[in-house]
Motif scaffolding. Structure first.
Motif: not given
Length: 116
Positions: A48, A51, A53-56, A68-71, A77
């Motif tokens: 992966l 984090p 790059t995460a979208t929540l 935008d992430g992370p959660y 991570y």
């Protein structure tokens, strides 16, 4: 057979390995994946992006808010995962041990819930 998730635990503040060391880790991970496949235990695996790059997506009042992430913020991570089939926890832990040696990172082993 039970399905297990082998989670690769990536330190958030860790230094990436030197290129030569990373090349060896990647060879070891490929060998681990090949061993899983040969044993009929491989289901799926992948790395992966970080984090950042995460979208929540969070449900709120009948809608979904996107941010935008992370959660969660943390010292570690989820860096990658393998989904495997194993006869029991001991077998899954042995695959987790091999994954830890291949990746040089901690591996969390967790069974899936009620797989009938």
């Amino acid at each position: 057979m039970t399905y297990y998730l082998l989670s690769v635990v990536q330190p958030a503040d860790g230094e990436p390995p030197a290129p030569e060391a990373l090349a060896q880790i990647m060879r070891d991970v490929r060998a681990f994946d090949e061993e899983l496949r040969a044993a009929g235990a491989w289901v799926f695996a992948g790395g992966l992006h970080g984090p950042e790059t995460a979208t929540l997506l969070r449900p709120a009042d009948g809608d979904v808010l996107i941010s935008d992430g992370p959660y969660t913020e943390g010292k570690e991570y989820l860096g990658g995962l393998s989904l495997i089939k194993a006869g029991d926890l001991d077998e899954a832990l042995e695959w987790g041990r091999k994954a830890a040696l291949a990746t040089t990172l901690p591996i969390e082993v967790r069974p899936f819930v009620d797989q009938h």
